[in-house]
Enzyme design. Structure first.
Site, PDB file in Angstrom:
ATOM      1  N   CYS A   8       0.837  -1.139  -0.016  1.00  0.00           N
ATOM      2  CA  CYS A   8      -0.133  -0.052  -0.050  1.00  0.00           C
ATOM      3  C   CYS A   8       0.940   1.324   0.009  1.00  0.00           C
ATOM      4  CB  CYS A   8      -0.829   0.129   1.289  1.00  0.00           C
ATOM      5  SG  CYS A   8      -1.983   1.525   1.261  1.00  0.00           S
ATOM      6  N   LEU A   9       0.910   1.813  -1.170  1.00  0.00           N
ATOM      7  CA  LEU A   9       1.993   3.072  -1.230  1.00  0.00           C
ATOM      8  C   LEU A   9       1.522   3.956  -2.343  1.00  0.00           C
ATOM      9  CD1 LEU A   9       4.558   4.337  -0.563  1.00  0.00           C
ATOM     10  CD2 LEU A   9       5.719   2.838  -2.541  1.00  0.00           C
TER      11      LEU A   9
END
Length: 158
Positions: free
Chosen positions: A88-89
């Protein structure tokens, strides 16, 4: 195909430039859209001395669309899904820019390992430890997973 052309150019740049001591990238011999990466765990983090393997898949829309990157090495981190290895970026989602490439995405993942974001966790246990200010539990658990899962690979050329 725009994606293949761009990725071949990125590969040429990687081969031409000085090797990055924290990122090792190699394309699949059969499919330029699929890459593998090795990331060295950042120093002064629970990931230090670990070598983490990532899988990178680029769509035919690359570089207009971000690559899909997953940890193949199990890692305990709030922004990495524990079972799937999904990351999750923001730059791998809506903040992606075609100006970036695979190496820049890997640098951003290294920065994330150094500075986790517990506000939007994929791994709630890790996120809760950080949000609860229990850094000892987080660091010990992350270190345990690093020792168990990321200490058996060797860096190419070493």
């Amino acid at each position: 195909m725009q994606a293949s052309k761009r990725l071949r150019k990125e590969l040429q740049n990687l081969e031409r430039n000085k090797k990055d001591p924290y990122i090792y990238l190699i394309p699949d011999s059969e499919n330029i859209l699929k890459w593998s990466a090795l990331l060295r765990g950042p120093s002064e983090t629970p990931y230090e001395s670990g070598i983490f393997q990532l899988s990178i898949d680029c769509s035919n829309d690359y570089p207009l669309a971000p690559p899909s990157i997953q940890f193949m090495t199990r890692v305990f981190h709030p922004n990495v899904h524990f079972r799937t290895g999904d990351v999750c970026l923001d730059i791998l989602k809506k903040e992606w820019s075609p100006a970036w490439g695979i190496q820049a995405a890997c640098r951003a993942i290294l920065a994330l390992l150094s500075d986790p974001d517990a506000d939007s966790p994929l791994n709630c246990d890790a996120g809760n430890m950080i949000r609860g200010n229990d850094m000892m539990a987080y660091n010990c658990t992350a270190r345990m997973y690093t020792v168990e899962n990321a200490m058996f690979l060797t860096w190419p050329g070493e």
